[in-house]
Design an enzyme around this catalytic site. Structure first.
Site, short mmCIF file in Angstrom:
data_model
loop_
_atom_site.label_atom_id
_atom_site.label_comp_id
_atom_site.label_asym_id
_atom_site.label_seq_id
_atom_site.Cartn_x
_atom_site.Cartn_y
_atom_site.Cartn_z
N TYR A 168 47.93 26.51 43.69
CA TYR A 168 47.57 25.26 43.77
C TYR A 168 48.33 24.26 44.72
O TYR A 168 49.72 24.16 44.17
CB TYR A 168 47.10 24.51 42.76
CG TYR A 168 45.87 24.74 42.09
CD1 TYR A 168 44.74 24.68 42.66
CD2 TYR A 168 46.06 25.30 40.55
CE1 TYR A 168 43.50 25.29 41.76
CE2 TYR A 168 44.86 25.81 40.03
CZ TYR A 168 43.45 25.81 40.83
OH TYR A 168 42.43 26.08 39.93
N LYS A 215 56.47 21.90 8.44
CA LYS A 215 55.52 21.18 9.20
C LYS A 215 54.78 21.72 10.53
O LYS A 215 55.86 22.70 11.14
CB LYS A 215 56.00 19.70 9.54
CG LYS A 215 57.18 19.61 10.45
CD LYS A 215 57.67 18.13 10.56
CE LYS A 215 58.96 17.98 11.54
NZ LYS A 215 59.76 16.83 11.38
C1 PLP Z 1 61.08 17.14 11.02
C2 PLP Z 1 61.68 16.51 9.89
C3 PLP Z 1 62.91 17.30 9.45
C4 PLP Z 1 63.37 18.30 10.00
O1 PLP Z 1 64.03 18.13 10.91
P1 PLP Z 1 64.80 19.37 11.95
O2 PLP Z 1 65.61 18.69 12.97
O3 PLP Z 1 63.44 20.07 12.40
O4 PLP Z 1 65.57 20.30 10.84
C5 PLP Z 1 63.62 16.51 8.21
N1 PLP Z 1 62.93 14.94 7.80
C6 PLP Z 1 62.14 14.67 8.30
C7 PLP Z 1 61.57 13.30 7.86
C8 PLP Z 1 61.34 15.35 9.49
O5 PLP Z 1 60.13 14.48 10.03
#
Ligand code: PLP
Length: 387
Positions: free
Chosen positions: A270, A48
């Site tokens: 800044y 993702k």
């Molecule tokens: C992002 C996600 C994962 C992976 O989690 P990590 O801690 O990045 O390995 C697994 N299951 C779901 C539902 C997620 O949203």
């Protein structure tokens, strides 16, 4: 008046003269092998958010070549590019609006998670026979069906299965506190997941894929592994449990654009948030928070310059940041390493996260989405010989 053409543009700047974000797929390969080895069941590579900013197709292809057998994405929109790239591995998408294109998911062999009755009805009504993973909320009050509705969801899914509308191939949950294995929330989630599996079975469902663990639980708690682990962060070198050395896969370098010598008491940037303590040299880097260098790390962050840790001083601006070089100025164009796996002493994503009061996930997905950074990917060539 002269009508001569303007002179030809000078050569496009060479790669050493711009900020570069380097992706190291060999690190992804090594992390995948370690995680596949730890997982008691199969391994789903969660790609993702563009593979946590590292390139979804590159990370997916690398992970599949090194021990992962499934791919996972949040939305269906993240699944299509994987199929378009020719990746045929089983693929699950778990978070979609009720009116998502379920027919396209079925047509492209993308499994979908179903978190409730409305989603189930929409998936069942779509053309094609969808492969679904029922999603139970194991204690986060976020995605997934509430326990009170689980039994009815299982019964409805079984009816849809009998009608040939869906095939329930999986049940999934998610852990909310897995980065701390001692948190009692983990035991509650494990118990709730076991109950959810039992309930599904009693409803006549036979989900062959049962998955609860993400990276942290894959590394710390085999009781959560069931038939598959879904890992994302770990692939790119982030271990939320802090128990296992994984390898960071991003390196951010920026060349020194200018160097100036300043006296003690010189205000920098800044708000004059920093004042030099003594005479020093200041180096300018053309990278800032628009490139997702966390502004919240201002006043704490460091970088590696010619083998030495040096402080970034003043605020991180939109497009620039200043590094205090001390009494050893460097040549213009000297590459400064802002972030990397830590091999040479450069700051890691974990350090940036600590400086900015966030988690490394946010640092790497941010940098990975930064449009101005020149992106290079290495380590993929060895994959050409693989199937
Ligand atoms: C992002 C996600 C994962 C992976 O989690 P990590 O801690 O990045 O390995 C697994 N299951 C779901 C539902 C997620 O949203």
């Amino acid at each position: 008046m002269s009508t001569a053409c303007s002179p030809a543009p000078t050569a496009v700047p060479g790669p050493a003269q711009v900020p570069v974000l380097q992706v190291d797929l060999a690190a992804v390969a090594a992390n995948t092998r370690l995680l596949a080895d730890r997982a008691q069941g199969g391994l789903m590579a969660v790609v993702k958010a563009d593979g946590f900013g590292h390139g979804a197709v590159d990370v997916a292809r690398t992970a599949l070549a090194h021990g992962a057998t499934w791919l996972g994405t949040t939305g269906l929109g993240e699944a299509w590019p994987l199929r378009a790239a020719g990746l045929r591995a089983p693929l699950l998408s778990w978070l979609n609006p009720v009116d998502a294109d379920w027919a396209a998911a079925a047509a492209h062999d993308v499994d979908v998670a179903v978190p409730g009755a409305e989603h189930l009805a929409a998936v069942a009504a779509a053309p094609g026979r969808s492969r679904v993973h029922l999603h139970v909320d194991t204690g986060m009050a976020r995605d997934g069906a509430a326990p009170a509705s689980w039994s009815a969801l299982c019964a409805a899914a079984r009816r849809a299965e009998r009608r040939g509308q869906v095939e329930v191939v999986g049940v999934m949950g998610h852990l909310g506190c897995a980065e701390d294995p001692t948190d009692p929330c983990n035991g509650l989630a494990r118990t709730r997941f076991a109950w959810a599996l039992e309930t599904a079975r009693a409803a006549g469902l036979r989900p062959v894929h049962r998955h609860l663990a993400a990276t942290a639980a894959t590394l710390t708690d085999p009781r959560t592994h069931h038939t598959m682990s879904r890992v994302g962060a770990g692939l790119v070198g982030i271990d939320p449990s802090g128990t296992t050395p994984l390898r960071g896969a991003l390196t951010l370098t920026a060349p020194v654009v200018s160097v100036r010598r300043v006296p003690a008491g010189t205000p920098v940037g800044y708000g004059h948030a920093h004042r030099t303590q003594r005479a020093t040299h200041l180096g300018l880097l053309a990278v800032g928070y628009a490139d997702r260098l966390p502004r919240a790390a201002s006043g704490r962050a460091e970088a590696l310059v010619a083998g030495r840790r040096r402080p970034l001083v003043g605020r991180v601006s939109m497009d620039q940041v200043v590094v205090d070089l001390g009494d050893r100025p460097v040549d213009l164009g000297e590459p400064v390493t802002l972030l990397g796996p830590g091999d040479a002493g450069e700051p890691t994503a974990q350090e940036w996260a600590a400086w900015a009061g966030t988690i490394p996930h946010e640092v790497v997905t941010g940098l990975g989405a930064a449009a101005r950074l020149q992106r290079r990917t290495a380590g993929a060539t060895h994959l050409r010989s693989l199937p």
